[in-house]
Scaffold this motif. Structure first.
Motif, short mmCIF file in Angstrom:
data_model
loop_
_atom_site.label_atom_id
_atom_site.label_comp_id
_atom_site.label_asym_id
_atom_site.label_seq_id
_atom_site.Cartn_x
_atom_site.Cartn_y
_atom_site.Cartn_z
N ARG A 81 -2.79 -8.11 2.02
CA ARG A 81 -3.41 -7.66 0.78
C ARG A 81 -4.72 -6.97 1.09
NH1 ARG A 81 -2.62 -12.77 -3.36
NH2 ARG A 81 -0.46 -12.38 -3.83
N PRO A 82 -5.20 -6.06 0.32
CA PRO A 82 -4.58 -5.52 -0.90
C PRO A 82 -3.41 -4.61 -0.54
CG PRO A 82 -6.57 -4.30 -0.42
CD PRO A 82 -6.48 -5.41 0.61
N TYR A 83 -2.39 -4.67 -1.37
CA TYR A 83 -1.23 -3.82 -1.17
C TYR A 83 -1.55 -2.40 -1.60
CZ TYR A 83 1.07 -8.42 -1.37
OH TYR A 83 1.42 -9.73 -1.16
N LYS A 84 -0.86 -1.47 -0.97
CA LYS A 84 -0.93 -0.07 -1.39
C LYS A 84 0.34 0.19 -2.17
CE LYS A 84 -3.73 1.18 2.52
NZ LYS A 84 -3.92 2.01 3.69
N ILE A 85 0.21 0.65 -3.40
CA ILE A 85 1.38 0.81 -4.27
C ILE A 85 1.32 2.14 -4.99
CG2 ILE A 85 0.25 -0.48 -6.12
CD1 ILE A 85 3.08 -1.55 -6.89
N GLY A 86 2.46 2.74 -5.16
CA GLY A 86 2.54 3.99 -5.89
C GLY A 86 3.96 4.19 -6.39
N LYS A 87 4.10 5.12 -7.31
CA LYS A 87 5.41 5.41 -7.86
C LYS A 87 5.80 6.82 -7.46
CE LYS A 87 8.09 4.67 -12.01
NZ LYS A 87 8.04 4.43 -13.44
N VAL A 88 7.00 6.96 -6.89
CA VAL A 88 7.57 8.25 -6.50
C VAL A 88 8.85 8.41 -7.32
CG1 VAL A 88 8.53 9.62 -4.63
CG2 VAL A 88 6.64 8.06 -4.18
N GLN A 89 8.82 9.31 -8.26
CA GLN A 89 9.91 9.50 -9.21
C GLN A 89 10.27 8.16 -9.83
OE1 GLN A 89 13.07 11.91 -7.58
NE2 GLN A 89 11.70 13.64 -7.24
N ASN A 90 11.47 7.64 -9.59
CA ASN A 90 11.89 6.36 -10.19
C ASN A 90 11.81 5.20 -9.22
OD1 ASN A 90 12.55 7.53 -12.68
ND2 ASN A 90 14.56 8.12 -11.94
N TYR A 91 10.91 5.29 -8.25
CA TYR A 91 10.83 4.25 -7.22
C TYR A 91 9.39 3.78 -7.04
CZ TYR A 91 15.46 5.97 -6.15
OH TYR A 91 16.77 6.35 -6.25
N TRP A 92 9.22 2.46 -7.01
CA TRP A 92 7.94 1.87 -6.62
C TRP A 92 7.94 1.72 -5.11
CZ3 TRP A 92 3.94 1.61 -9.69
CH2 TRP A 92 4.14 1.55 -11.06
N VAL A 93 6.88 2.18 -4.47
CA VAL A 93 6.73 2.08 -3.02
C VAL A 93 5.50 1.23 -2.76
CG1 VAL A 93 6.45 3.33 -0.86
CG2 VAL A 93 7.74 4.37 -2.75
N ILE A 94 5.70 0.12 -2.05
CA ILE A 94 4.60 -0.82 -1.81
C ILE A 94 4.48 -1.03 -0.30
CG2 ILE A 94 3.66 -3.10 -2.31
CD1 ILE A 94 5.69 -3.22 -4.67
N TYR A 95 3.25 -0.92 0.20
CA TYR A 95 2.94 -1.13 1.61
C TYR A 95 1.91 -2.25 1.73
CZ TYR A 95 4.64 3.65 2.41
OH TYR A 95 5.39 4.78 2.49
#
Length: 125
Positions: A81-95
């Motif tokens: 944590r903290p996670y890196k999160i974003g939305k690409v079209q219809n997908y949540w991408v979390i690192y």
């Protein structure tokens, strides 16, 4: 003896480039949208028993964490944590992330925001 020095310098140069590449990977953890969509299209779906639209980051994390905890250990994931999160079209991408640059990978999980299905789960080394 000259060949030994040439070989030594070649190995030294190669190892320095590898270290530089590792440092760059920490600086650029996020893949481009195009790369993420290619990975999504290239992989099998990890089916879970979930058919629910995920509209926000908190919901995406609540879907991701139990899977990550069971796969890679709760303590290991919480350290990222903290996670890196974003939305690409219809997908949540979390690192995952590291508090400071260090050797060792982080998790990546991709979730279909329309269905709640896990598309990809990986962890770097």
């Amino acid at each position: 003896m000259k060949n030994v020095w040439v070989l030594f310098l070649f190995i030294l140069a190669f190892s320095c480039n590898k270290e530089k590449a590792l440092n760059q990977s920490f600086e650029k953890i996020k893949l481009s949208d195009k790369e993420i969509l290619k990975e999504i299209n290239d992989c099998k779906l990890f089916e879970i028993d979930k058919e629910k639209e995920i509209n926000d980051e908190v919901s995406a994390i609540s879907v991701a964490e139990p899977i990550l905890f069971s796969s890679y250990g709760k303590e290991n994931i919480l350290k990222q944590r903290p996670y890196k999160i974003g939305k690409v079209q219809n997908y949540w991408v979390i690192y995952g992330s590291h508090p400071k640059p260090q050797i060792g990978g982080v998790f990546e999980i991709i979730i279909n925001s329309k269905t709640g299905r896990i598309v990809k789960v990986t962890h770097g080394k």
